[in-house]
Design a protein around this motif. Sequence first.
Motif, PDB file in Angstrom:
ATOM      1  N   ALA A 186       0.708  -1.069   0.117  1.00 34.89           N
ATOM      2  CA  ALA A 186       0.175  -0.005  -0.088  1.00 34.89           C
ATOM      3  C   ALA A 186       0.855   1.250  -0.052  1.00 34.89           C
ATOM      4  CB  ALA A 186      -0.763  -0.075   1.109  1.00 34.89           C
ATOM      5  N   ASP A 187       0.421   2.183  -0.058  1.00 34.47           N
ATOM      6  CA  ASP A 187       1.029   3.817  -0.145  1.00 34.47           C
ATOM      7  C   ASP A 187       1.667   3.944   1.081  1.00 34.47           C
ATOM      8  OD1 ASP A 187       0.450   3.766  -2.813  1.00 34.47           O
ATOM      9  OD2 ASP A 187      -1.201   5.113  -2.482  1.00 34.47           O
ATOM     10  N   MET A 188       0.685   3.586   1.952  1.00 35.85           N
ATOM     11  CA  MET A 188       1.274   3.839   3.736  1.00 35.85           C
ATOM     12  C   MET A 188       1.437   2.599   4.422  1.00 35.85           C
ATOM     13  SD  MET A 188       1.239   6.995   4.372  1.00 35.85           S
ATOM     14  CE  MET A 188       1.588   8.392   3.001  1.00 35.85           C
ATOM     15  N   PRO A 189       1.988   2.638   5.520  1.00 35.17           N
ATOM     16  CA  PRO A 189       1.967   1.536   6.567  1.00 35.17           C
ATOM     17  C   PRO A 189       0.493   1.085   6.606  1.00 35.17           C
ATOM     18  CG  PRO A 189       3.368   3.288   7.391  1.00 35.17           C
ATOM     19  CD  PRO A 189       2.736   3.811   6.062  1.00 35.17           C
ATOM     20  N   LYS A 190       0.352  -0.081   6.504  1.00 34.91           N
ATOM     21  CA  LYS A 190      -0.932  -1.092   6.461  1.00 34.91           C
ATOM     22  C   LYS A 190      -1.134  -1.898   7.605  1.00 34.91           C
ATOM     23  CE  LYS A 190      -2.175  -3.815   2.781  1.00 34.91           C
ATOM     24  NZ  LYS A 190      -2.700  -4.047   1.787  1.00 34.91           N
ATOM     25  N   HIS A 191      -2.032  -1.725   8.716  1.00 32.68           N
ATOM     26  CA  HIS A 191      -2.264  -2.325   9.731  1.00 32.68           C
ATOM     27  C   HIS A 191      -3.331  -3.057   9.308  1.00 32.68           C
ATOM     28  CE1 HIS A 191      -3.923  -3.394  13.918  1.00 32.68           C
ATOM     29  NE2 HIS A 191      -2.706  -3.640  14.031  1.00 32.68           N
ATOM     30  N   MET A 192      -3.112  -4.526   9.185  1.00 28.77           N
ATOM     31  CA  MET A 192      -3.860  -5.626   8.694  1.00 28.77           C
ATOM     32  C   MET A 192      -4.676  -6.280   9.760  1.00 28.77           C
ATOM     33  SD  MET A 192      -1.782  -7.057   5.539  1.00 28.77           S
ATOM     34  CE  MET A 192      -3.022  -8.066   4.857  1.00 28.77           C
ATOM     35  N   SER A 193      -4.313  -6.250  11.034  1.00 26.14           N
ATOM     36  CA  SER A 193      -5.248  -7.302  11.893  1.00 26.14           C
ATOM     37  C   SER A 193      -5.957  -6.273  12.763  1.00 26.14           C
ATOM     38  CB  SER A 193      -4.134  -7.955  12.812  1.00 26.14           C
ATOM     39  OG  SER A 193      -3.159  -7.077  13.617  1.00 26.14           O
ATOM     40  N   ILE A 194      -6.804  -5.906  12.077  1.00 28.34           N
ATOM     41  CA  ILE A 194      -8.061  -4.734  13.061  1.00 28.34           C
ATOM     42  C   ILE A 194      -8.756  -5.563  13.893  1.00 28.34           C
ATOM     43  CG2 ILE A 194      -9.566  -3.149  12.603  1.00 28.34           C
ATOM     44  CD1 ILE A 194      -8.632  -2.645   9.832  1.00 28.34           C
ATOM     45  N   GLY A 195      -9.539  -6.802  13.322  1.00 23.78           N
ATOM     46  CA  GLY A 195     -10.210  -7.631  14.244  1.00 23.78           C
ATOM     47  C   GLY A 195      -9.605  -8.997  14.599  1.00 23.78           C
ATOM     48  N   ILE A 196      -9.516  -9.167  15.722  1.00 28.78           N
ATOM     49  CA  ILE A 196      -9.080 -10.617  16.347  1.00 28.78           C
ATOM     50  C   ILE A 196     -10.216 -11.032  17.061  1.00 28.78           C
ATOM     51  CG2 ILE A 196      -7.360 -11.589  17.576  1.00 28.78           C
ATOM     52  CD1 ILE A 196      -5.392  -9.456  16.877  1.00 28.78           C
ATOM     53  N   ASP A 197     -10.525 -12.098  16.831  1.00 28.83           N
ATOM     54  CA  ASP A 197     -11.511 -13.005  17.523  1.00 28.83           C
ATOM     55  C   ASP A 197     -11.473 -12.830  18.964  1.00 28.83           C
ATOM     56  OD1 ASP A 197      -9.138 -14.688  17.660  1.00 28.83           O
ATOM     57  OD2 ASP A 197     -10.212 -16.494  17.596  1.00 28.83           O
TER      58      ASP A 197
END
Length: 250
Positions: free
Chosen positions: A117-128
């Motif tokens: 992505a163009d910016m740092p991407k935080h991918m683990s938003i939702g965790i069970d």
Amino acid sequence: MPLDIDDIMAEHADVLDGGEWAPPDCVARHRVAFVIPYRDRWGHLKSLLYYLIPVLKRQQIHFRMFVVEQFGNDTFNKGRIMNAAFREALKLFDFQCVTFHDVDLVPEDDRNMYSCADMPKHMSIGIDKFNYRLPYDGLVGGVLMFRTEHFQQVNGYSNMYWGWGAEDDDMTTRILHQGLRIYRPPSNIARYKMVKHDGRKVSEVSVRMKLLRSAARRSKMEGLNNIQYNLLYTHTEKLFTHFLVDIGHP
Ligand code: UDP
Ligand code: MN
């Protein structure tokens, strides 16, 4: 039933030794290094490889897996070993982006793209474990992806956090301090399961808070630019490249 590493390897006979794969029919748009901080979680690592590699193949990502293990029994320092792994990975693989991936987070949705992505991407938003809600604004722990030059620009992770807590919050400050933004995919897609584990040794709250207050000031002085480590070995496993690093004592 416990996963058998031989079965996982057999399933991925097309992965090159060291854990590299590229789509056979096209040139991938993205070359992504995966850095997985690791110690004593073999069961987690097997399940991550089992679930993640097929996702990456379906997403047609050119990837290489790097597992970085902290040598010895001292308190874990995730920032140090991830910085060390980034530097070593640069010598072995030409990547545009790097994903720092906790070993215990299993992706749930193929639409959560491991593309640059163009910016740092935080991918683990939702965790069970947290009912799929981001526990607080500004969290970037779990699975975090950078363009290579952005990771260098923020000077990597701080080397100063020993034990559980706040090394990721320090990274949030580094990112924002450089004028970068944190991109987050839609929360209904950016979902993971966390494999059960015991808690890590928690760092002293007062130490952690004091460090966090100086995060911006320290960011250019310590991190990727001054990480000291001793690479004890690099093993080329079938599904990953394994670094064992000695990062000293707390
Ligand atoms: N980790 C590890 N062994 C340890 C402690 C941590 O491999 O003894 C790695 C692993 O990748 C793990 C990550 O560091 O997912 C974050 O640690 P942990 O899961 O304990 O913290 P959480 O983020 O779940 O609070
Ligand atoms: Mn965890």
